[in-house]
Scaffold this active site. Structure first.
Site, mmCIF file in Angstrom:
data_model
loop_
_atom_site.group_PDB
_atom_site.id
_atom_site.type_symbol
_atom_site.label_atom_id
_atom_site.label_comp_id
_atom_site.label_asym_id
_atom_site.label_seq_id
_atom_site.Cartn_x
_atom_site.Cartn_y
_atom_site.Cartn_z
ATOM 1 N N SER A 21 0.826 -1.214 0.000
ATOM 2 C CA SER A 21 0.000 0.000 0.000
ATOM 3 C C SER A 21 0.856 1.258 0.000
ATOM 4 O O SER A 21 0.451 2.289 -0.565
ATOM 5 C CB SER A 21 -0.986 -0.007 1.169
ATOM 6 N N ARG A 73 23.957 -12.817 2.321
ATOM 7 C CA ARG A 73 23.298 -11.506 2.252
ATOM 8 C C ARG A 73 23.995 -10.620 1.235
ATOM 9 O O ARG A 73 23.368 -9.869 0.487
ATOM 10 C CB ARG A 73 23.334 -10.846 3.633
ATOM 11 N N LEU A 101 19.089 -4.778 4.739
ATOM 12 C CA LEU A 101 20.026 -4.537 3.652
ATOM 13 C C LEU A 101 21.386 -4.214 4.263
ATOM 14 O O LEU A 101 21.481 -3.399 5.171
ATOM 15 C CB LEU A 101 19.528 -3.385 2.779
ATOM 16 N N HIS A 117 8.462 3.392 8.534
ATOM 17 C CA HIS A 117 8.300 2.445 9.644
ATOM 18 C C HIS A 117 7.124 2.887 10.517
ATOM 19 O O HIS A 117 6.982 4.079 10.815
ATOM 20 C CB HIS A 117 9.588 2.393 10.475
#
Ligand code: GAR
Length: 212
Positions: A21, A73, A101, A117
């Site tokens: 969204s 990673r 990340l 956030h």
């Protein structure tokens, strides 16, 4: 790196993991002329992310880069960097992207990665921030837009909006009210970076001339 000399539209990449969204809010802000950006690609780490369906229907370039396909990673970060830079992306917006990340990614886009956030950081980083806020009993929570660093939800804070917590709130009702504010706050904060209306001094993001 974010283009901060006021040139628009800035080539933007959006990373999602789920509903998308906030991605949609960004794309709609671009379509309505509130955000000077060109969304070059939407990348998901999950092939079943519902947001991908919307992005494809909107005619956006979409890509699945699954973390499960990479041993480390660093290798995953590198694959994301290649996918973004090969499309000319300068600014990366995480929109419900639920992966950390690392330095490889962050160093490829210095001060060019943003995240939204659902809490007033540094309170309640990580997952289920709204439930964390309820459990702790805070009376005010909200939204944070911040620059991304390799530390979880810990980069310099660009913008915050408070949302009161009600006595009868559940995680669902609080999340819904915070989400409304996310959809407003994120495109506005991105535009501030696009316009060059901020600079980073240590941990502080100062409004004014830009060095990001
Ligand atoms: C949003 O509430 C976003 O702030 C949060 O996930 C949700 C994604 O919704 N992100 C985090 O918690 C990141 N730590 P969306 O997929 O509908 O944008």
């Amino acid at each position: 790196m974010a283009d901060c000399v006021g040139k628009t539209p800035i080539p933007l990449g959006i990373l999602i993991s789920g509903r998308g969204s906030n991605m949609r809010a960004i794309v709609e802000a671009v379509a309505e002329g509130r955000l000077g950006a060109d969304v070059r690609v939407v990348i998901s780490n999950r092939d079943d992310a519902p947001g991908l369906v919307w992005a494809r229907a909107a005619g956006l370039d979409t890509l699945v880069v699954s973390h499960r396909d990479f041993a480390t990673r660093d290798a995953y970060d590198q694959a994301l960097v290649v996918a973004l830079t090969s499309r000319g992306v300068h600014l990366v917006c995480l929109a419900g992207f639920m992966r950390l990340l690392g330095p490889t990614f962050c160093e490829a886009f210095p001060r060019g990665v943003l995240n939204v956030h659902p809490s007033l950081l540094p309170s309640f980083p990580g997952v289920d921030a709204q439930a964390q806020a309820l459990t702790h009993g805070v009376k005010v929570s909200g939204v944070t837009v911040h620059f991304v660093t390799p530390e979880l939800d810990a980069g310099p804070i660009l913008h915050q909006v408070s949302v009161p917590v009600r006595d009868d709130d559940t995680a669902e009702t609080l999340s819904a009210r915070i989400l409304v504010e996310e959809h407003r706050a994120y495109p506005e904060a991105i535009q501030r970076v696009v316009d060059g209306h901020c600079r980073v001094e240590g941990r502080r993001v100062i409004r004014g001339a830009c060095d990001v």
